[in-house]
Motif scaffolding. Structure first.
Motif, PDB file in Angstrom:
ATOM      1  N   TYR A 104     -26.591  17.082 -17.145  1.00 62.55           N
ATOM      2  CA  TYR A 104     -25.490  16.664 -18.017  1.00 62.55           C
ATOM      3  C   TYR A 104     -24.635  17.857 -18.424  1.00 62.55           C
ATOM      4  CZ  TYR A 104     -28.441  18.382 -21.882  1.00 62.55           C
ATOM      5  OH  TYR A 104     -29.208  19.168 -22.720  1.00 62.55           O
ATOM      6  N   ALA A 105     -23.414  17.537 -18.838  1.00 58.37           N
ATOM      7  CA  ALA A 105     -22.481  18.555 -19.327  1.00 58.37           C
ATOM      8  C   ALA A 105     -21.955  18.093 -20.678  1.00 58.37           C
ATOM      9  CB  ALA A 105     -21.328  18.743 -18.346  1.00 58.37           C
ATOM     10  N   VAL A 106     -21.637  19.061 -21.556  1.00 54.06           N
ATOM     11  CA  VAL A 106     -21.121  18.759 -22.888  1.00 54.06           C
ATOM     12  C   VAL A 106     -19.850  19.558 -23.109  1.00 54.06           C
ATOM     13  CG1 VAL A 106     -21.588  18.721 -25.360  1.00 54.06           C
ATOM     14  CG2 VAL A 106     -23.475  18.408 -23.731  1.00 54.06           C
ATOM     15  N   GLU A 107     -18.800  18.888 -23.560  1.00 54.76           N
ATOM     16  CA  GLU A 107     -17.550  19.566 -23.921  1.00 54.76           C
ATOM     17  C   GLU A 107     -17.585  19.944 -25.395  1.00 54.76           C
ATOM     18  OE1 GLU A 107     -13.834  17.768 -22.523  1.00 54.76           O
ATOM     19  OE2 GLU A 107     -15.092  16.336 -21.413  1.00 54.76           O
ATOM     20  N   ASP A 108     -17.065  21.130 -25.699  1.00 53.91           N
ATOM     21  CA  ASP A 108     -17.051  21.635 -27.081  1.00 53.91           C
ATOM     22  C   ASP A 108     -15.768  21.158 -27.759  1.00 53.91           C
ATOM     23  OD1 ASP A 108     -17.675  22.995 -29.369  1.00 53.91           O
ATOM     24  OD2 ASP A 108     -17.134  24.967 -28.597  1.00 53.91           O
ATOM     25  N   VAL A 109     -15.847  20.021 -28.427  1.00 53.48           N
ATOM     26  CA  VAL A 109     -14.663  19.408 -29.051  1.00 53.48           C
ATOM     27  C   VAL A 109     -14.938  19.202 -30.537  1.00 53.48           C
ATOM     28  CG1 VAL A 109     -13.124  17.408 -29.094  1.00 53.48           C
ATOM     29  CG2 VAL A 109     -14.034  18.242 -26.903  1.00 53.48           C
ATOM     30  N   TRP A 110     -14.049  19.769 -31.386  1.00 52.28           N
ATOM     31  CA  TRP A 110     -14.163  19.601 -32.842  1.00 52.28           C
ATOM     32  C   TRP A 110     -12.830  19.112 -33.381  1.00 52.28           C
ATOM     33  CZ3 TRP A 110     -18.428  21.402 -35.999  1.00 52.28           C
ATOM     34  CH2 TRP A 110     -19.514  21.880 -35.238  1.00 52.28           C
ATOM     35  N   GLU A 111     -12.904  18.267 -34.379  1.00 54.90           N
ATOM     36  CA  GLU A 111     -11.698  17.785 -35.055  1.00 54.90           C
ATOM     37  C   GLU A 111     -11.907  17.893 -36.568  1.00 54.90           C
ATOM     38  OE1 GLU A 111     -10.827  13.827 -33.790  1.00 54.90           O
ATOM     39  OE2 GLU A 111     -10.666  14.379 -31.655  1.00 54.90           O
ATOM     40  N   GLY A 112     -11.104  18.737 -37.217  1.00 50.60           N
ATOM     41  CA  GLY A 112     -11.202  18.877 -38.675  1.00 50.60           C
ATOM     42  C   GLY A 112     -12.587  19.277 -39.134  1.00 50.60           C
ATOM     43  N   LYS A 113     -13.185  20.238 -38.475  1.00 51.70           N
ATOM     44  CA  LYS A 113     -14.510  20.758 -38.796  1.00 51.70           C
ATOM     45  C   LYS A 113     -15.642  19.781 -38.503  1.00 51.70           C
ATOM     46  CE  LYS A 113     -15.384  24.155 -40.797  1.00 51.70           C
ATOM     47  NZ  LYS A 113     -15.836  25.459 -40.243  1.00 51.70           N
ATOM     48  N   LEU A 114     -15.326  18.693 -37.775  1.00 47.48           N
ATOM     49  CA  LEU A 114     -16.356  17.725 -37.410  1.00 47.48           C
ATOM     50  C   LEU A 114     -16.544  17.717 -35.894  1.00 47.48           C
ATOM     51  CD1 LEU A 114     -15.337  14.710 -39.694  1.00 47.48           C
ATOM     52  CD2 LEU A 114     -17.208  16.348 -40.067  1.00 47.48           C
ATOM     53  N   PRO A 115     -17.788  17.769 -35.429  1.00 45.50           N
ATOM     54  CA  PRO A 115     -18.021  17.778 -33.981  1.00 45.50           C
ATOM     55  C   PRO A 115     -17.766  16.401 -33.376  1.00 45.50           C
ATOM     56  CG  PRO A 115     -20.115  17.713 -35.134  1.00 45.50           C
ATOM     57  CD  PRO A 115     -19.060  17.866 -36.184  1.00 45.50           C
ATOM     58  N   GLN A 116     -17.029  16.392 -32.265  1.00 43.70           N
ATOM     59  CA  GLN A 116     -16.744  15.153 -31.516  1.00 43.70           C
ATOM     60  C   GLN A 116     -17.085  15.352 -30.041  1.00 43.70           C
ATOM     61  OE1 GLN A 116     -15.619  12.341 -33.059  1.00 43.70           O
ATOM     62  NE2 GLN A 116     -15.776  13.470 -34.991  1.00 43.70           N
ATOM     63  N   CYS A 117     -18.151  16.091 -29.777  1.00 40.87           N
ATOM     64  CA  CYS A 117     -18.446  16.542 -28.420  1.00 40.87           C
ATOM     65  C   CYS A 117     -18.883  15.381 -27.521  1.00 40.87           C
ATOM     66  CB  CYS A 117     -19.540  17.598 -28.451  1.00 40.87           C
ATOM     67  SG  CYS A 117     -19.117  19.039 -29.453  1.00 40.87           S
ATOM     68  N   PRO A 118     -18.196  15.190 -26.383  1.00 38.26           N
ATOM     69  CA  PRO A 118     -18.651  14.180 -25.411  1.00 38.26           C
ATOM     70  C   PRO A 118     -19.683  14.768 -24.452  1.00 38.26           C
ATOM     71  CG  PRO A 118     -16.491  14.993 -24.796  1.00 38.26           C
ATOM     72  CD  PRO A 118     -16.874  15.727 -26.044  1.00 38.26           C
ATOM     73  N   LEU A 119     -20.715  13.998 -24.181  1.00 43.53           N
ATOM     74  CA  LEU A 119     -21.741  14.376 -23.215  1.00 43.53           C
ATOM     75  C   LEU A 119     -21.596  13.462 -22.000  1.00 43.53           C
ATOM     76  CD1 LEU A 119     -25.490  15.120 -23.855  1.00 43.53           C
ATOM     77  CD2 LEU A 119     -24.839  13.525 -22.045  1.00 43.53           C
ATOM     78  N   THR A 120     -21.490  14.065 -20.833  1.00 41.12           N
ATOM     79  CA  THR A 120     -21.338  13.297 -19.599  1.00 41.12           C
ATOM     80  C   THR A 120     -22.540  13.530 -18.702  1.00 41.12           C
ATOM     81  OG1 THR A 120     -18.925  13.453 -19.708  1.00 41.12           O
ATOM     82  CG2 THR A 120     -19.899  12.894 -17.569  1.00 41.12           C
ATOM     83  N   VAL A 121     -23.193  12.471 -18.318  1.00 42.82           N
ATOM     84  CA  VAL A 121     -24.350  12.555 -17.428  1.00 42.82           C
ATOM     85  C   VAL A 121     -23.861  12.667 -15.985  1.00 42.82           C
ATOM     86  CG1 VAL A 121     -26.402  11.373 -16.575  1.00 42.82           C
ATOM     87  CG2 VAL A 121     -25.810  11.257 -19.016  1.00 42.82           C
ATOM     88  N   ARG A 122     -24.280  13.702 -15.303  1.00 41.32           N
ATOM     89  CA  ARG A 122     -23.938  13.870 -13.887  1.00 41.32           C
ATOM     90  C   ARG A 122     -24.947  13.177 -12.979  1.00 41.32           C
ATOM     91  NH1 ARG A 122     -22.014  20.177 -13.021  1.00 41.32           N
ATOM     92  NH2 ARG A 122     -20.403  20.236 -14.650  1.00 41.32           N
ATOM     93  N   HIS A 123     -26.236  13.329 -13.302  1.00 33.78           N
ATOM     94  CA  HIS A 123     -27.287  12.684 -12.524  1.00 33.78           C
ATOM     95  C   HIS A 123     -28.421  12.319 -13.471  1.00 33.78           C
ATOM     96  CE1 HIS A 123     -25.251  14.226  -9.010  1.00 33.78           C
ATOM     97  NE2 HIS A 123     -25.413  15.464  -9.445  1.00 33.78           N
TER      98      HIS A 123
END
Length: 422
Positions: A236-255
């Motif tokens: 899996y891969a995780v994108e480092d995404v934050w909005e207004g000091k809150l984590p909104q990170c999406p995790l995408t399963v590759r396999h």
């Protein structure tokens, strides 16, 4: 060397020799609308790693390759755990300047009879577009689904793997070492799954990196049972995404690969527990995946993709029907229509619950069901319903109740699934 032609007599179909592989691969990439292909891209293209003499076809207008087609063997799991050598069809393209001249038909007419002569009872492919392959006798045999999960709504509590199992993060080398044996266990239990080449694991873990694909090292997690045996893998891969000091990170399963139900549940629970994750994208999964019902709130999982995936074409009816098992014993007489002549005929199936033990013979008895070979392909792995196809007018029920009897024999308790692109 035999040469064939499409409806346009100026285009010649011929087997491609080794010195023509690079130009053929460039034409294939053009057919898939990739215009910025370099020589390095071509050298590392998947097709270049599995070119089998006599099984690579090109359509040529003069010296220019304007159509591509290749096949290679894959071991296909059929219901009951039987293994059948299938003809995998791939790299099918016709350049935009030469469409609607019969080139695809000419390549199919050359490639499929050769597969049957080699003893490959079925052909399989991944259809880029739905309308193309039915006219060549292929039917959609497996489907696939992707979910997007709203992680905060899942209502999952703390999870402890049962029986002393555990999830550990791993590196690419560990995955390359453990993955092939794990996959072999998994695919032998899943109708529709196919064998993988060794270099599949190199590509999936970054050991081979085609230049046109941007590589970012993913995370790897292995599930081990109490004895230490690897029963599951999550990439899996995780994108480092934050909005207004809150984590909104999406995790995408590759396999995701699990050989036991315990491993499957543990890995999904782990993935949904990764810190800062707000959304999980499952990747392509079987359409009856356990994931939604694993959640405290199954509505947290929303279907974002659902469609046909692997298509199947029966080439040798007796060999294909004998290879699989059936849910119960019984008999059916099938009239199969095949304009290509490869599977045409009337066949009597005496079904067994053991793979390879059924009897199939040609017969002159009255048929119970009549259908085109493409419908047989859709039914073969147990996913489609003969009753539903009869309601659509795609199967003719000649004996009352025969469609329901076919479903009782052929359908599977879990839907078949092919996790691989090829």
């Amino acid at each position: 060397m035999s040469h064939d032609r499409g409806r346009d007599g100026g285009v010649e179909l011929r087997a491609v020799e080794k010195d023509g592989y690079a130009a053929w691969t460039r034409a294939c990439q053009t057919g898939f609308l990739r215009s910025d292909v370099t020589d390095e891209d071509i050298a590392l293209a998947p097709s270049m790693r599995e070119m089998i003499p006599g099984r690579v076809l090109g359509a040529y207008d003069g010296d220019r390759c304007v159509g591509t087609f290749r096949t290679f063997p894959r071991e296909l799991t059929v219901p009951g755990g039987g293994l059948l050598t299938a003809c995998a069809v791939s790299s099918v393209t016709v350049t935009a300047t030469h469409r609607r001249r019969g080139l695809l038909g000419a390549m199919m007419s050359r490639g499929l009879p050769g597969a049957r002569e080699r003893g490959e009872a079925v052909a399989i492919l991944i259809a880029a577009e739905y309308p193309i392959y039915g006219r060549f006798g292929f039917g959609p045999a497996t489907w696939t689904t992707e979910w997007t999960v709203d992680v905060p709504r899942t209502q999952l509590g703390r999870y402890e793997p049962p029986g002393g199992g555990r999830v550990d993060l791993a590196d690419a080398a560990e995955v390359r070492a453990a993955g092939p044996a794990l996959h072999d266990r998994f695919r032998r239990a899943v109708p529709g799954a196919i064998s993988r080449r060794e270099d599949w694991w190199q590509v999936a873990t970054g050991g081979i990196r085609p230049p046109h694909r941007q590589w970012k090292e993913p995370f790897y997690a292995l599930y081990r049972d109490a004895s230490g045996r690897v029963d599951g893998l999550l990439v899996y891969a995780v994108e480092d995404v934050w909005e207004g000091k809150l984590p909104q990170c999406p995790l995408t399963v590759r396999h995701a690969l699990a050989a036991t139900p315990e491993a499957e549940r543990a890995l999904w629970h782990f993935a949904l527990s990764v810190d800062w994750t707000a959304k999980l994208v499952t990747g392509l999964r079987p359409p009856d995946d356990v994931l939604p019902l694993l959640l405290g709130d199954p509505r947290a999982a929303r279907v974002t993709t659902h469609g046909d995936y692997m298509w199947l074409r029966v080439l040798d009816v007796p060999a294909a029907l004998r290879a699989r098992s059936y849910a119960t014993t019984g008999s059916l007489v099938l009239q199969i229509h095949d304009k290509a002549g490869l599977a045409n005929g009337r066949y009597e199936l005496t079904a067994s619950t053991e793979p390879g033990a059924s009897e199939v013979r040609t017969t002159t008895r009255d048929a119970d069901l009549a259908m085109d070979v493409r419908e047989l392909g859709a039914l073969y792995l147990g996913d489609e319903s003969a009753v539903r196809l009869a309601a659509l007018g795609r199967i003719e029920e000649l004996t009352p109740g025969a469609a329901a009897r076919a479903d009782l024999l052929a359908r599977t308790s879990r839907r078949p699934w092919c996790p691989d692109m090829f």
